[in-house]
Scaffold this active site. Structure first.
Site, PDB file in Angstrom:
ATOM      1  N   ALA A 131       1.105  -1.292   0.008  1.00 33.29           N
ATOM      2  CA  ALA A 131       0.387   0.000   0.408  1.00 33.29           C
ATOM      3  C   ALA A 131       0.738   1.142   0.042  1.00 33.29           C
ATOM      4  O   ALA A 131       0.380   2.500  -0.295  1.00 33.29           O
ATOM      5  CB  ALA A 131      -1.142  -0.684   0.750  1.00 33.29           C
ATOM      6  N   SER A 132       2.091   1.116  -0.328  1.00 32.44           N
ATOM      7  CA  SER A 132       2.782   2.138   0.143  1.00 32.44           C
ATOM      8  C   SER A 132       3.110   3.264  -1.301  1.00 32.44           C
ATOM      9  O   SER A 132       3.027   4.738  -1.142  1.00 32.44           O
ATOM     10  CB  SER A 132       4.910   2.054   0.093  1.00 32.44           C
ATOM     11  OG  SER A 132       5.024   1.328  -0.188  1.00 32.44           O
ATOM     12  N   ARG A 133       2.858   2.469  -2.099  1.00 31.61           N
ATOM     13  CA  ARG A 133       2.929   3.252  -3.680  1.00 31.61           C
ATOM     14  C   ARG A 133       1.898   2.674  -4.794  1.00 31.61           C
ATOM     15  O   ARG A 133       1.385   1.581  -4.462  1.00 31.61           O
ATOM     16  CB  ARG A 133       4.134   3.677  -3.721  1.00 31.61           C
ATOM     17  CG  ARG A 133       5.262   2.500  -4.122  1.00 31.61           C
ATOM     18  CD  ARG A 133       6.726   2.531  -3.890  1.00 31.61           C
ATOM     19  NE  ARG A 133       7.519   1.418  -3.471  1.00 31.61           N
ATOM     20  CZ  ARG A 133       7.765   0.458  -4.322  1.00 31.61           C
ATOM     21  NH1 ARG A 133       7.883   0.840  -5.667  1.00 31.61           N
ATOM     22  NH2 ARG A 133       8.240  -0.981  -3.869  1.00 31.61           N
ATOM     23  N   ALA A 137       4.598 -16.627 -14.435  1.00 34.22           N
ATOM     24  CA  ALA A 137       3.665 -18.232 -14.249  1.00 34.22           C
ATOM     25  C   ALA A 137       3.791 -17.606 -12.790  1.00 34.22           C
ATOM     26  O   ALA A 137       2.499 -18.295 -11.957  1.00 34.22           O
ATOM     27  CB  ALA A 137       5.837 -18.779 -13.078  1.00 34.22           C
ATOM     28  N   SER A 177      -2.341 -10.189 -13.146  1.00 35.84           N
ATOM     29  CA  SER A 177      -2.074  -9.188 -14.658  1.00 35.84           C
ATOM     30  C   SER A 177      -2.021 -10.136 -15.736  1.00 35.84           C
ATOM     31  O   SER A 177      -2.404 -10.953 -15.618  1.00 35.84           O
ATOM     32  CB  SER A 177      -0.233  -9.161 -13.759  1.00 35.84           C
ATOM     33  OG  SER A 177       0.099  -8.780 -15.484  1.00 35.84           O
ATOM     34  N   ILE A 208       0.126  -0.183 -16.051  1.00 35.49           N
ATOM     35  CA  ILE A 208      -0.376   0.923 -15.310  1.00 35.49           C
ATOM     36  C   ILE A 208       0.863   1.532 -15.287  1.00 35.49           C
ATOM     37  O   ILE A 208       2.078   1.367 -14.348  1.00 35.49           O
ATOM     38  CB  ILE A 208      -0.997   0.487 -13.631  1.00 35.49           C
ATOM     39  CG1 ILE A 208      -1.936  -0.814 -14.802  1.00 35.49           C
ATOM     40  CG2 ILE A 208      -1.529   1.614 -13.199  1.00 35.49           C
ATOM     41  CD1 ILE A 208      -3.087  -0.264 -15.263  1.00 35.49           C
ATOM     42  N   TYR A 228       7.704 -13.762 -13.418  1.00 37.58           N
ATOM     43  CA  TYR A 228       6.884 -13.155 -13.056  1.00 37.58           C
ATOM     44  C   TYR A 228       4.962 -13.971 -13.416  1.00 37.58           C
ATOM     45  O   TYR A 228       3.664 -13.477 -13.203  1.00 37.58           O
ATOM     46  CB  TYR A 228       6.419 -11.681 -13.472  1.00 37.58           C
ATOM     47  CG  TYR A 228       5.517 -10.418 -13.221  1.00 37.58           C
ATOM     48  CD1 TYR A 228       5.441 -10.177 -11.872  1.00 37.58           C
ATOM     49  CD2 TYR A 228       4.617  -9.929 -14.154  1.00 37.58           C
ATOM     50  CE1 TYR A 228       4.663  -8.722 -12.295  1.00 37.58           C
ATOM     51  CE2 TYR A 228       4.442  -8.856 -13.950  1.00 37.58           C
ATOM     52  CZ  TYR A 228       4.067  -8.810 -13.233  1.00 37.58           C
ATOM     53  OH  TYR A 228       2.548  -7.700 -12.249  1.00 37.58           O
ATOM     54  N   ASN A 250      -1.676  -7.536  -3.035  1.00 36.84           N
ATOM     55  CA  ASN A 250      -1.537  -6.378  -3.849  1.00 36.84           C
ATOM     56  C   ASN A 250      -0.314  -6.509  -4.057  1.00 36.84           C
ATOM     57  O   ASN A 250       0.456  -6.481  -5.249  1.00 36.84           O
ATOM     58  CB  ASN A 250      -2.119  -5.496  -3.550  1.00 36.84           C
ATOM     59  CG  ASN A 250      -0.789  -3.719  -5.136  1.00 36.84           C
ATOM     60  OD1 ASN A 250      -1.517  -3.894  -5.791  1.00 36.84           O
ATOM     61  ND2 ASN A 250      -0.749  -3.503  -4.018  1.00 36.84           N
ATOM     62  N   LYS A 265       1.175 -14.799 -11.507  1.00 35.53           N
ATOM     63  CA  LYS A 265       0.005 -14.669 -11.520  1.00 35.53           C
ATOM     64  C   LYS A 265      -0.303 -15.260 -12.402  1.00 35.53           C
ATOM     65  O   LYS A 265      -2.054 -15.298 -12.540  1.00 35.53           O
ATOM     66  CB  LYS A 265       1.088 -13.433 -12.715  1.00 35.53           C
ATOM     67  CG  LYS A 265       1.278 -11.635 -12.607  1.00 35.53           C
ATOM     68  CD  LYS A 265       0.982 -11.627 -11.083  1.00 35.53           C
ATOM     69  CE  LYS A 265       1.545  -9.846 -10.312  1.00 35.53           C
ATOM     70  NZ  LYS A 265       0.824  -9.576  -9.183  1.00 35.53           N
TER      71      LYS A 265
HETATM   72  P1  NAP Z   1       4.577  -0.691  -7.186  1.00 36.53           P
HETATM   73  O1  NAP Z   1       4.719   0.512  -7.485  1.00 36.53           O
HETATM   74  O2  NAP Z   1       6.261  -1.429  -7.442  1.00 36.53           O
HETATM   75  O3  NAP Z   1       4.258  -0.987  -5.307  1.00 36.53           O
HETATM   76  C1  NAP Z   1       4.822  -2.294  -4.980  1.00 36.53           C
HETATM   77  C2  NAP Z   1       4.235  -2.175  -3.804  1.00 36.53           C
HETATM   78  O4  NAP Z   1       4.400  -3.972  -3.128  1.00 36.53           O
HETATM   79  C3  NAP Z   1       5.130  -1.549  -2.626  1.00 36.53           C
HETATM   80  O5  NAP Z   1       3.916  -1.229  -2.088  1.00 36.53           O
HETATM   81  C4  NAP Z   1       5.645  -2.562  -1.954  1.00 36.53           C
HETATM   82  O6  NAP Z   1       6.662  -2.327  -0.817  1.00 36.53           O
HETATM   83  C5  NAP Z   1       5.039  -3.671  -2.508  1.00 36.53           C
HETATM   84  N1  NAP Z   1       6.092  -5.230  -2.098  1.00 36.53           N
HETATM   85  C6  NAP Z   1       7.074  -5.677  -2.305  1.00 36.53           C
HETATM   86  N2  NAP Z   1       7.644  -6.977  -1.897  1.00 36.53           N
HETATM   87  C7  NAP Z   1       6.583  -6.714  -0.615  1.00 36.53           C
HETATM   88  C8  NAP Z   1       7.310  -7.350  -0.016  1.00 36.53           C
HETATM   89  N3  NAP Z   1       8.181  -8.689   0.490  1.00 36.53           N
HETATM   90  N4  NAP Z   1       6.310  -7.692   1.214  1.00 36.53           N
HETATM   91  C9  NAP Z   1       5.023  -6.357   1.269  1.00 36.53           C
HETATM   92  N5  NAP Z   1       4.773  -5.779   0.286  1.00 36.53           N
HETATM   93  C10 NAP Z   1       5.750  -5.525   0.010  1.00 36.53           C
HETATM   94  O7  NAP Z   1       3.638  -2.229  -8.027  1.00 36.53           O
HETATM   95  P2  NAP Z   1       2.500  -1.784  -8.746  1.00 36.53           P
HETATM   96  O8  NAP Z   1       2.909  -1.259  -9.770  1.00 36.53           O
HETATM   97  O9  NAP Z   1       1.587  -0.505  -7.828  1.00 36.53           O
HETATM   98  O10 NAP Z   1       1.530  -3.053  -8.497  1.00 36.53           O
HETATM   99  C11 NAP Z   1       0.865  -3.190  -7.790  1.00 36.53           C
HETATM  100  C12 NAP Z   1       0.293  -4.851  -7.721  1.00 36.53           C
HETATM  101  O11 NAP Z   1      -0.091  -4.517  -8.860  1.00 36.53           O
HETATM  102  C13 NAP Z   1       1.559  -5.751  -8.459  1.00 36.53           C
HETATM  103  O12 NAP Z   1       1.375  -7.175  -7.390  1.00 36.53           O
HETATM  104  C14 NAP Z   1       1.960  -5.977  -9.831  1.00 36.53           C
HETATM  105  O13 NAP Z   1       2.578  -6.526  -9.913  1.00 36.53           O
HETATM  106  C15 NAP Z   1       0.428  -5.922 -10.048  1.00 36.53           C
HETATM  107  N6  NAP Z   1       0.685  -5.301 -11.429  1.00 36.53           N
HETATM  108  C16 NAP Z   1       1.443  -4.061 -11.776  1.00 36.53           C
HETATM  109  C17 NAP Z   1       0.879  -3.779 -13.091  1.00 36.53           C
HETATM  110  C18 NAP Z   1       1.763  -2.430 -13.249  1.00 36.53           C
HETATM  111  O14 NAP Z   1       1.477  -2.267 -15.053  1.00 36.53           O
HETATM  112  N7  NAP Z   1       1.763  -1.597 -12.847  1.00 36.53           N
HETATM  113  C19 NAP Z   1       0.220  -3.935 -14.638  1.00 36.53           C
HETATM  114  C20 NAP Z   1      -0.604  -5.807 -13.212  1.00 36.53           C
HETATM  115  C21 NAP Z   1      -0.362  -5.632 -12.766  1.00 36.53           C
HETATM  116  P3  NAP Z   1       7.881  -1.010   0.067  1.00 36.53           P
HETATM  117  O15 NAP Z   1       7.328   0.043  -0.790  1.00 36.53           O
HETATM  118  O16 NAP Z   1       7.820  -0.835   0.848  1.00 36.53           O
HETATM  119  O17 NAP Z   1       8.619  -2.095  -1.362  1.00 36.53           O
END
Ligand code: NAP
Length: 241
Positions: free
Chosen positions: A13-15, A151, A136, A182, A149, A84, A153
Site C-alpha cells: 500500500a505504500s505506492r 508464472a 496481471s 499501469i 512474474y 496486491n 501471476k
Molecule cells: P509498485 O509501485 O512497485 O509497488 C509495489 C508494492 O508492493 C509496494 O508497496 C511495495 O512495498 C510492496 N511490496 C513489495 N515486496 C513486498 C513484500 N515482500 N512484502 C510486502 N510488500 C511488498 O507496484 P504496482 O505497479 O503498484 O503493482 C501493484 C500490484 O499490481 C503488483 O502485484 C503488480 O504485480 C500488479 N500489477 C501491476 C501492473 C502495472 O503495470 N504496474 C500491471 C499488472 C499487475 P515497498 O514500498 O515497501 O517496497
C-alpha cells in the site's frame, strides 16, 4: 460510505496501485491497514488517508502471522484482504537466476497464499469475507522476459479459484483483478516504444493509472458482489482483446 468501519488489509500500500486502492477504501469509510516492507513506506499512505501503517514481508510466514495479529488487535477482524504486494525481476529465461525465480514467486504468489491463510479462519468464523488478488494480464498471456512474474501471476488464478471453491460455503468470495500496463514505479522502466505500442493497440488508447484499478477492487470487495467468486476482472483498456 459502503465500507464504513470494515477492516480492510491492503498489501503493497505504500505506492502505486496499492496506495490508490487504500485511498479508495478509506474514502468509503473503511479502517485500512496499509502494509509495506517498511513502516516509513506504509506510514506515507496511512497518514494521508487516516489508516494504520504496518510493516511486513508477505513472503515470510512469521512476518505475515505477526501482521495479522497486530491488525486484529489494533483494528479488529479483517473482512477484506487485497493481495496486491508484488515485485518484478525481469530478464530472459536463459539469464534468469534461481533467486530471480524464487523471489518473484515468493512475493507475488506465496505472499497471497500466506495472507489468505492468515485471514481465512477469522473470515470463516464471521461467515463473511472478500479476498481480492491483484494478478496481471501477463499471467493470462505470458511475456518474454517475465517467465517468473507470469508464472506467479498465472498461479494466482489457480489460487483464486481454489480458495473460491474452498470458502464459498462460508460466505467468503475470492476473485482476481488483472491490470494491463499501469503507470507506477513498476513500469517506469518501460521504453517509450513500448508505451507507444500500448497506446496504438489498446482501444482505450493510453496506459492505465492506479485509479483505473481501484474501482474494480472495491466492487469485488462490496456486499453487492456476493454471487461472484473465482472470477477475474481484466482492467487493461482493452489491450488484450
Ligand atoms: P509498485 O509501485 O512497485 O509497488 C509495489 C508494492 O508492493 C509496494 O508497496 C511495495 O512495498 C510492496 N511490496 C513489495 N515486496 C513486498 C513484500 N515482500 N512484502 C510486502 N510488500 C511488498 O507496484 P504496482 O505497479 O503498484 O503493482 C501493484 C500490484 O499490481 C503488483 O502485484 C503488480 O504485480 C500488479 N500489477 C501491476 C501492473 C502495472 O503495470 N504496474 C500491471 C499488472 C499487475 P515497498 O514500498 O515497501 O517496497
Amino acid at each position: 460510505m459502503q465500507f464504513q468501519d470494515q477492516v480492510v488489509v491492503v498489501t503493497g500500500a505504500s505506492r502505486g496501485i496499492g496506495r490508490s486502492i487504500a485511498e479508495a477504501f478509506a474514502a468509503e469509510g473503511a479502517k485500512v491497514a496499509c502494509v509495506a516492507t517498511t513502516i516509513e513506506g506504509a506510514s506515507g499512505t496511512a497518514e494521508a488517508i487516516g489508516g494504520v501503517a504496518f510493516a511486513a514481508d508477505v513472503s515470510n510466514q512469521e512476518s505475515v502471522e505477526a501482521l495479522f495479529e497486530a491488525v486484529t488487535a489494533q483494528l479488529g477482524t479483517p473482512s477484506v484482504l487485497v493481495n496486491n504486494a508484488g515485485i518484478t525481476r525481469d530478464t530472459l529465461l536463459i539469464r534468469m537466476k534461481e533467486d530471480d525465480w524464487d523471489r518473484v514467486i515468493a512475493v507475488n504468489l506465496k505472499g497471497a497464499f500466506l495472507c489468505t491463510k492468515a485471514v481465512a479462519k477469522s473470515m470463516m468464523k464471521a461467515r463473511y469475507g472478500r479476498i481480492i488478488n491483484i494478478s496481471s494480464v501477463v499471467g493470462q498471456g505470458g511475456a518474454a522476459g517475465q517467465a517468473n512474474y507470469a508464472a506467479a501471476k498465472a498461479g494466482l488464478f489457480g489460487l483464486t479459484k481454489s480458495v473460491a471453491k474452498e470458502l464459498g460455503s462460508r460466505g467468503i468470495t475470492c476473485n482476481a483483478v488483472a491490470p494491463g500496463f499501469i503507470e507506477t514505479d513498476m513500469t517506469s522502466g518501460l521504453s517509450e516504444d513500448f508505451k507507444q505500442m500500448v497506446e496504438k493497440t489498446a482501444p482505450i488508447a493510453r496506459l492505465g493509472t492506479p485509479a483505473d484499478i481501484s474501482p474494480a477492487v472495491l466492487f469485488l470487495a462490496s456486499q453487492n458482489s456476493g454471487y461472484i467468486t473465482g472470477q477475474t476482472i481484466t482492467v487493461d483498456g482493452g489491450l488484450t482483446l
